[in-house]
Design a protein around this motif. Structure first.
Motif, short mmCIF file in Angstrom:
data_model
loop_
_atom_site.label_atom_id
_atom_site.label_comp_id
_atom_site.label_asym_id
_atom_site.label_seq_id
_atom_site.Cartn_x
_atom_site.Cartn_y
_atom_site.Cartn_z
N HIS A 58 0.85 -1.18 0.00
CA HIS A 58 0.00 0.00 0.00
C HIS A 58 0.89 1.23 0.00
O HIS A 58 1.74 1.39 0.86
N GLY A 59 0.66 2.15 -0.94
CA GLY A 59 1.52 3.32 -1.03
C GLY A 59 0.75 4.60 -1.02
O GLY A 59 -0.25 4.73 -1.71
N GLY A 89 -8.01 4.22 -9.12
CA GLY A 89 -7.45 3.14 -8.33
C GLY A 89 -8.29 2.81 -7.11
O GLY A 89 -9.33 3.42 -6.84
N VAL A 90 -7.81 1.83 -6.34
CA VAL A 90 -8.47 1.40 -5.10
C VAL A 90 -7.74 2.03 -3.92
O VAL A 90 -6.50 2.01 -3.85
N PHE A 91 -8.51 2.59 -3.00
CA PHE A 91 -7.95 3.23 -1.81
C PHE A 91 -8.34 2.43 -0.56
O PHE A 91 -9.46 1.95 -0.45
N HIS A 92 -7.39 2.30 0.34
CA HIS A 92 -7.62 1.69 1.65
C HIS A 92 -7.91 2.84 2.61
O HIS A 92 -7.15 3.80 2.69
N ARG A 101 -3.81 5.03 -1.54
CA ARG A 101 -4.00 4.32 -2.80
C ARG A 101 -3.19 3.02 -2.75
O ARG A 101 -1.99 3.02 -2.47
N VAL A 102 -3.83 1.90 -3.04
CA VAL A 102 -3.17 0.61 -2.92
C VAL A 102 -2.17 0.43 -4.06
O VAL A 102 -2.55 0.46 -5.24
N ALA A 103 -0.91 0.25 -3.71
CA ALA A 103 0.18 -0.09 -4.64
C ALA A 103 0.37 0.92 -5.76
O ALA A 103 1.03 0.63 -6.75
N GLY A 104 -0.21 2.10 -5.62
CA GLY A 104 -0.01 3.13 -6.63
C GLY A 104 -0.75 2.93 -7.93
O GLY A 104 -0.55 3.69 -8.87
N THR A 143 -6.26 -11.26 -5.20
CA THR A 143 -6.29 -12.07 -3.98
C THR A 143 -5.34 -11.52 -2.93
O THR A 143 -5.05 -12.19 -1.95
N ASP A 144 -4.89 -10.27 -3.14
CA ASP A 144 -4.01 -9.63 -2.17
C ASP A 144 -4.47 -8.20 -1.88
O ASP A 144 -3.68 -7.29 -1.72
N ALA A 145 -5.79 -8.02 -1.81
CA ALA A 145 -6.40 -6.73 -1.43
C ALA A 145 -6.00 -5.60 -2.37
O ALA A 145 -5.66 -4.51 -1.94
N ALA A 146 -6.03 -5.87 -3.68
CA ALA A 146 -5.83 -4.87 -4.74
C ALA A 146 -4.38 -4.49 -4.96
O ALA A 146 -4.08 -3.58 -5.73
N VAL A 147 -3.44 -5.19 -4.31
CA VAL A 147 -2.03 -4.93 -4.60
C VAL A 147 -1.70 -5.36 -6.03
O VAL A 147 -0.96 -4.69 -6.74
N SER A 148 -2.28 -6.47 -6.47
CA SER A 148 -2.09 -6.92 -7.85
C SER A 148 -3.42 -7.44 -8.39
O SER A 148 -4.28 -7.90 -7.63
N TRP A 149 -3.56 -7.34 -9.69
CA TRP A 149 -4.79 -7.79 -10.36
C TRP A 149 -4.44 -8.70 -11.53
O TRP A 149 -3.44 -8.48 -12.21
N GLU A 150 -5.29 -9.70 -11.76
CA GLU A 150 -5.10 -10.60 -12.88
C GLU A 150 -6.40 -10.67 -13.70
O GLU A 150 -7.48 -10.71 -13.13
#
Length: 313
Positions: A58-59, A89-92, A101-104, A143-150
């Motif tokens: 999360h960044g 993006g997705v924000f925590h 913002r998750v992972a920028g 599967t890692d709370a929006a850090v990565s998407w497939e």
């Protein structure tokens, strides 16, 4: 149409969408698709929100506090905290803290729904940090709370404006084809109806019972969305969700919240939040979150009263 002309059309559409009611920009989206063959992220807006903490997690960045153009809300069971899907993006958003913002990632996240702990589904369009993606992301999964998407299915073909996961199935309205579809495995989709929808709620007890919002008012189906019947006397709702207690909660365009304990037959008016409604989610038996263009509001009594959870702007 040249690439620069295409970008101009897309950016003009996105500026219009930011100002327009949801029903109006659904029509604008169709027009934009006809003009350029695709709908992409807002290059101007996304360019202002590209900071990254560099650790892959999360960044925060300079735009973190300027969370805008909200498309969806959800509580992650892994931490019981709010996650906000936006055009950038997705924000925590833990209670009492500033959004991160998750992972920028700056992609336009639409149809956002939380399936389980750290397990999210969504759709949308690529951001400025991922220009090589298809303009329509189809169904995507994290599967890692929006850090990565497939990508999962319909990559490049579908733009799910609304998604709901329940009973081992995914229910979605695709803005490209104008179809409501259901998938049992997230890969093969069964078209069921052609009614434009803004949001979908599925009964926690019956996979075939659903209520959706349309420009003409809420509609209900008892057969999984093949046949949709207008709900007589229902308020003009825009977003809705089914609470664990078995009751429906919805919000209209002007921010008035309504609840129903009989599957949408009758509704009780609750509190009104300020601003134009942008998203709603229910959590547990009594918690409700509503996002507008001015703030995110929180209720602990099923929508009878709300307080400000986070101010926008």
């Amino acid at each position: 149409m040249s690439p620069s002309e295409e970008r101009d059309v897309i950016e003009r559409f996105e500026r219009q969408r930011a100002r327009a009611p949801r029903w109006q920009w659904l029509g604008q989206a169709a027009a934009a698709v006809l003009l350029v063959g695709a709908c992409q992220g807002d290059a101007d807006g996304a360019g202002e929100h590209t900071g990254h903490d560099g650790d892959g997690g999360h960044g925060t960045d300079s735009g973190g506090a300027e969370m805008a153009h909200i498309h969806g809300l959800g509580i992650n069971p892994a931490d019981d905290e709010l996650y906000v899907a936006t055009h950038f993006g997705v924000f925590h958003l833990p209670e009492g803290e500033q959004p991160v913002r998750v992972a920028g990632h700056t992609q336009d996240v639409m149809g956002f729904t939380i399936v389980g702990p750290d397990h999210f589904l969504a759709s949308g369009h690529p951001g400025a940090d991922d220009p090589d993606q298809q303009p329509h992301l189809g169904l995507i999964e994290s599967t890692d709370a929006a850090v990565s998407w497939e990508p999962v299915s319909l990559h490049g073909d579908a733009d799910f404006h609304a998604l709901e996961a329940a009973h081992g199935q995914v229910y979605g309205f695709d803005g490209v084809t104008g179809r409501f579809m259901v998938s049992a495995d997230q890969r093969e989709w069964e078209p069921r109806s052609d009614v434009p929808m803004a949001d979908i709620a599925v009964s926690p007890e019956d996979p075939d019972l659903l209520v959706a919002t349309t420009e003409q008012g809420p509609v209900r189906s008892d057969d999984g969305g093949n046949e949709l019947t207008p709900v007589s006397g229902a308020p003009p709702l825009l977003f809705l969700d089914w609470r664990d207690s078995g009751s429906l909660v919805g919000v209209g365009t002007e921010g008035t919240v309504h609840t129903s304990t009989d599957g949408g037959d009758t509704w009780t008016e609750g509190d009104t939040v300020d601003g134009d409604a942008a998203a709603l989610t229910a959590h547990g038996d009594n918690e409700v979150y509503v996002a507008t263009d001015t703030a995110i509001y929180h209720s602990t009594d099923g929508g009878e009263s709300f307080g400000v959870f986070h101010e926008l702007g």
